[in-house]
Design an enzyme around this catalytic site. Structure first.
Site, mmCIF file in Angstrom:
data_model
loop_
_atom_site.group_PDB
_atom_site.id
_atom_site.type_symbol
_atom_site.label_atom_id
_atom_site.label_comp_id
_atom_site.label_asym_id
_atom_site.label_seq_id
_atom_site.Cartn_x
_atom_site.Cartn_y
_atom_site.Cartn_z
ATOM 1 N N ASP A 133 0.964 -1.333 0.052
ATOM 2 C CA ASP A 133 -0.087 -0.122 -0.079
ATOM 3 C C ASP A 133 0.786 1.127 -0.063
ATOM 4 O OD1 ASP A 133 -2.519 1.405 0.230
ATOM 5 O OD2 ASP A 133 -1.960 1.970 2.400
ATOM 6 N N ASP A 160 -0.158 5.089 0.658
ATOM 7 C CA ASP A 160 -0.676 6.152 1.603
ATOM 8 C C ASP A 160 -0.561 5.515 3.147
ATOM 9 O OD1 ASP A 160 -0.864 8.078 -0.410
ATOM 10 O OD2 ASP A 160 -2.966 7.286 -0.704
#
Length: 221
Positions: free
Chosen positions: A7, A9
């Site tokens: 991922d 953010d």
């Protein structure tokens, strides 16, 4: 072959590029502060609680892309990456990526944030493969709409499996798989891999990871 999914953010970045992009455009007077700032904050809070309507948010996020030329957007994005994103790269992010690359693992960033914002970030982090929400384009310009399935929540699994299929791969192609994420929104994909890892997780993911015996790490120290 092994698969390493990241991922972006609040995982590889110690912040949210979606949120920061809107704030950057507000500071550049591209977006009206009074109109956009409160909505940007509200959408971010919804994301953190797992209640975000992704299509409502994408309408908010992608519409500004349709109001300006690609040349102008590229100029703003270049400044944005230098000013707002480079300082947010988590201290341990590059080392984590390098460990997987040293093992010749297939490394992919998979993010709900749109590819216009995230493609240069993936490049900066040295990851060749990116699965992101795709803004619709016509004649090289953005329409303000999304194309395909947003890579958000269960959509990350769908988009990943589409990507794997396009590369003649399946889940069975990998002896082991990792997914590194901070967010409760990524629980569906975290449950699919052999090695789910909670990275500086939100409270919900932290509790779930503890109960499930998943690794919990920080890239910010």
């Amino acid at each position: 072959m092994k698969l390493a999914l990241f991922d972006l953010d609040n995982t590889l970045l110690a912040g949210d590029s979606d949120f920061q992009w809107a704030q950057f455009l507000i500071e550049q007077n591209v977006l009206d502060r009074e109109v956009y700032e409160a909505r940007n904050v509200a959408f971010y809070e919804q994301y953190k609680t797992g209640t975000l309507d992704i299509h409502e948010f994408l309408d908010f996020q992608l519409k500004p892309l349709s109001r300006h030329s690609r040349e102008q957007l590229n100029e703003w994005r270049s400044s944005f990456i230098k000013q707002r994103i480079a300082p947010l790269i988590a201290p341990g992010a590059r080392e984590l990526i390098a460990r997987h690359q040293a093992e010749k693992d297939l490394c992919i960033i998979i993010t709900a944030t749109n590819s216009f914002v995230t493609a240069p970030i993936a490049h900066m982090l040295g990851i060749d493969h990116l699965i992101a929400t795709e803004p619709e384009q016509k004649n090289g310009e953005f329409t303000g709409r999304v194309t395909g399935i947003p890579s958000f929540q269960e959509g990350k699994i769908t988009r990943l499996e589409q990507w794997l299929d396009a590369h003649n791969l399946t889940w069975l192609s990998f002896l082991q798989s990792w997914f590194y994420s901070d967010s409760l929104n990524d629980l569906p994909l975290l449950r699919k891999v052999t090695h789910p890892v909670a990275v500086d997780p939100d409270a919900t993911l932290h509790e779930h990871a503890k109960k499930s015996g998943w690794r919990i790490i920080s890239l910010r120290q």
